[in-house]
Motif scaffolding. Structure first.
Motif, short mmCIF file in Angstrom:
data_model
loop_
_atom_site.label_atom_id
_atom_site.label_comp_id
_atom_site.label_asym_id
_atom_site.label_seq_id
_atom_site.Cartn_x
_atom_site.Cartn_y
_atom_site.Cartn_z
N GLU A 29 0.93 -1.09 -0.04
CA GLU A 29 0.03 -0.06 -0.10
C GLU A 29 0.87 1.19 -0.04
OE1 GLU A 29 -2.77 -0.11 2.95
OE2 GLU A 29 -3.59 -1.89 2.54
N LEU A 30 2.04 1.20 0.83
CA LEU A 30 2.77 2.35 0.76
C LEU A 30 3.50 2.63 -0.65
CD1 LEU A 30 4.10 4.62 2.57
CD2 LEU A 30 6.19 2.85 3.17
N VAL A 31 3.99 1.56 -1.33
CA VAL A 31 4.45 1.92 -2.61
C VAL A 31 3.27 2.62 -3.59
CG1 VAL A 31 5.22 0.70 -4.79
CG2 VAL A 31 6.10 -0.04 -2.54
N GLU A 32 2.07 2.01 -3.32
CA GLU A 32 1.00 2.78 -4.34
C GLU A 32 0.76 4.10 -3.89
OE1 GLU A 32 -2.36 0.28 -3.86
OE2 GLU A 32 -1.72 -1.39 -4.64
N GLU A 33 0.63 4.25 -2.47
CA GLU A 33 0.63 5.71 -2.07
C GLU A 33 1.79 6.71 -2.65
OE1 GLU A 33 -2.06 7.30 -0.92
OE2 GLU A 33 -3.11 5.37 -0.86
N ARG A 34 3.09 6.03 -2.49
CA ARG A 34 4.02 6.76 -2.98
C ARG A 34 3.93 7.15 -4.28
NH1 ARG A 34 9.03 3.64 0.01
NH2 ARG A 34 8.92 4.71 1.95
N GLY A 35 3.48 6.15 -5.34
CA GLY A 35 3.30 6.53 -6.84
C GLY A 35 2.04 7.38 -6.94
N ARG A 36 1.28 7.55 -6.26
CA ARG A 36 0.20 8.64 -6.34
C ARG A 36 0.91 9.81 -6.18
NH1 ARG A 36 -3.27 4.46 -3.63
NH2 ARG A 36 -4.59 3.41 -5.08
N ALA A 37 1.62 9.91 -5.02
CA ALA A 37 2.25 11.11 -4.63
C ALA A 37 3.12 11.61 -5.55
CB ALA A 37 3.12 10.95 -3.14
N ASP A 38 4.00 10.88 -6.30
CA ASP A 38 4.80 11.18 -7.23
C ASP A 38 4.02 11.93 -8.48
OD1 ASP A 38 6.96 10.50 -5.86
OD2 ASP A 38 7.08 8.73 -6.92
N ASP A 39 2.58 11.03 -8.87
CA ASP A 39 2.08 11.72 -9.96
C ASP A 39 1.42 12.73 -9.82
OD1 ASP A 39 0.63 10.82 -12.54
OD2 ASP A 39 -1.10 11.06 -11.24
N PHE A 40 0.83 13.00 -8.46
CA PHE A 40 0.45 14.39 -8.18
C PHE A 40 1.19 15.59 -8.09
CE2 PHE A 40 -0.60 17.62 -4.94
CZ PHE A 40 -1.85 17.92 -5.22
N GLU A 41 2.63 15.08 -7.88
CA GLU A 41 3.65 16.29 -7.72
C GLU A 41 3.86 16.57 -8.98
OE1 GLU A 41 8.45 16.87 -6.25
OE2 GLU A 41 6.99 15.00 -5.73
N GLN A 42 3.97 15.42 -10.13
CA GLN A 42 4.07 15.94 -11.59
C GLN A 42 3.10 16.73 -12.17
OE1 GLN A 42 7.05 15.14 -13.41
NE2 GLN A 42 6.03 16.51 -15.03
N LYS A 43 1.94 16.43 -11.97
CA LYS A 43 0.77 17.12 -12.31
C LYS A 43 0.79 18.51 -11.55
CE LYS A 43 -2.56 13.23 -13.13
NZ LYS A 43 -3.69 12.52 -12.53
N SER A 44 1.10 18.68 -10.60
CA SER A 44 1.46 20.22 -9.74
C SER A 44 2.14 20.98 -10.66
CB SER A 44 1.47 19.90 -8.50
OG SER A 44 1.66 21.10 -7.91
N PHE A 45 3.40 20.16 -10.90
CA PHE A 45 4.32 21.00 -11.83
C PHE A 45 3.97 21.28 -13.16
CE2 PHE A 45 8.01 20.69 -14.67
CZ PHE A 45 8.84 21.75 -14.30
N ASN A 46 3.38 20.40 -13.74
CA ASN A 46 2.66 20.75 -15.14
C ASN A 46 1.75 21.87 -15.05
OD1 ASN A 46 4.30 18.74 -16.16
ND2 ASN A 46 2.80 17.14 -16.28
N LEU A 47 1.08 21.82 -14.02
CA LEU A 47 -0.05 22.90 -13.92
C LEU A 47 0.69 24.21 -13.69
CD1 LEU A 47 -2.93 23.78 -13.64
CD2 LEU A 47 -3.08 23.04 -11.23
#
Length: 264
Positions: A29-47
């Motif tokens: 679960e921790l790996v999945e949450e870390r992946g979601r956090a990285d994806d959110f960070e990338q989307k935030s950067f793109n925005l």
């Protein structure tokens, strides 16, 4: 050995055992949450990048709008000055040429044609000075007009070189010679393109240097170059009319022009 513990302590132990048993699942679960956090960070950067690009685009549009408003105000001010239509058209064409991209003039074939017409309108006029043995004879709208005048005065059609790049001693003693100069070509004395009745010829060391349509512009350039104000350094010459065909003209052409100095 028998050990006695409290009920609350027992529950604590049991919870610890349950937690230990769940650790392998929590890691996934921790790996999945870390992946979601990285994806959110990338989307935030793109925005953030998109927002910066938007702000840059808005600033460019504001700058372009200010330029267009300024150009429109400049043209409107020209129309309100009471200048001649030729003068207003000249200056308006220069404004439009300076902001052709902002006005998107070249987006259509009609715009391109109009742009070319404006370039022709704002090109400096030229006049051709005709000299006879180094003496000013007359001034003409074109080289052909000057040649026609010289030929009517006895110059052989192929017996002289009408356009001289360098003004040297040979040019001064030639029976007939010409030089073509731009009118108001010495910046910043650029004036509107209007029909010329006469021009002011500025000479330097006995050779034609520049031609102006207005005496004030000629005098400013004369003073800027340090040319002495003499009767021969700045003269006004009437623009010669096209010679009429010999068969239909009963009058003869003058053999020499009589330029007069401007009132200064």
């Amino acid at each position: 050995m028998i050990s006695i513990i409290r009920q609350s302590t027992r529950r604590t132990y049991e919870q610890a055992v349950e937690t230990a048993q769940r650790v392998p699942g929590l890691e996934g679960e921790l790996v999945e949450e870390r992946g979601r956090a990285d994806d959110f960070e990338q989307k935030s950067f793109n925005l953030e990048q998109l927002l910066e690009e938007r702000d840059g685009t808005i600033e460019k549009l504001r700058t372009k709008l200010d330029i267009l408003r300024g150009a429109g105000d400049e043209i409107a001010a020209l129309m309100a000055t009471g200048q001649s239509p030729a003068a207003v058209g000249y200056h308006a064409a220069r404004v439009l040429l300076a902001h052709a991209n902002e006005f998107r003039i070249t987006d259509t074939a009609e715009g391109c044609a109009g742009l070319e017409a404006m370039r022709e309108l704002t090109e400096p006029q030229t006049v051709t000075l005709l000299y006879r043995f180094g003496r000013r004879h007359s001034v003409h709208a074109t080289v052909d007009d000057a040649k026609a005048t010289a030929q009517r005065q006895g110059a052989a059609p192929d017996g002289w070189e009408p356009s001289q790049e360098g003004l040297d001693n040979e040019w001064l003693v030639a029976p007939w010679s010409t030089t073509t100069l731009a009118v108001d070509g010495a910046a910043p004395w650029t004036t509107p393109r209007e029909p010329l009745a006469g021009v002011y010829v500025l000479s330097r060391d006995g050779l034609p240097h520049a031609v102006f349509s207005a005496p004030d512009d000629a005098l400013r350039e004369q003073d800027r170059l340090g040319i002495p104000r003499t009767a021969d350094s700045l003269v006004r010459m009437e623009l010669a009319a096209n010679p009429a065909p010999a068969a239909s003209s009963g009058s003869s052409l003058r053999t020499d022009a009589q330029p007069t100095a401007p009132a200064v």
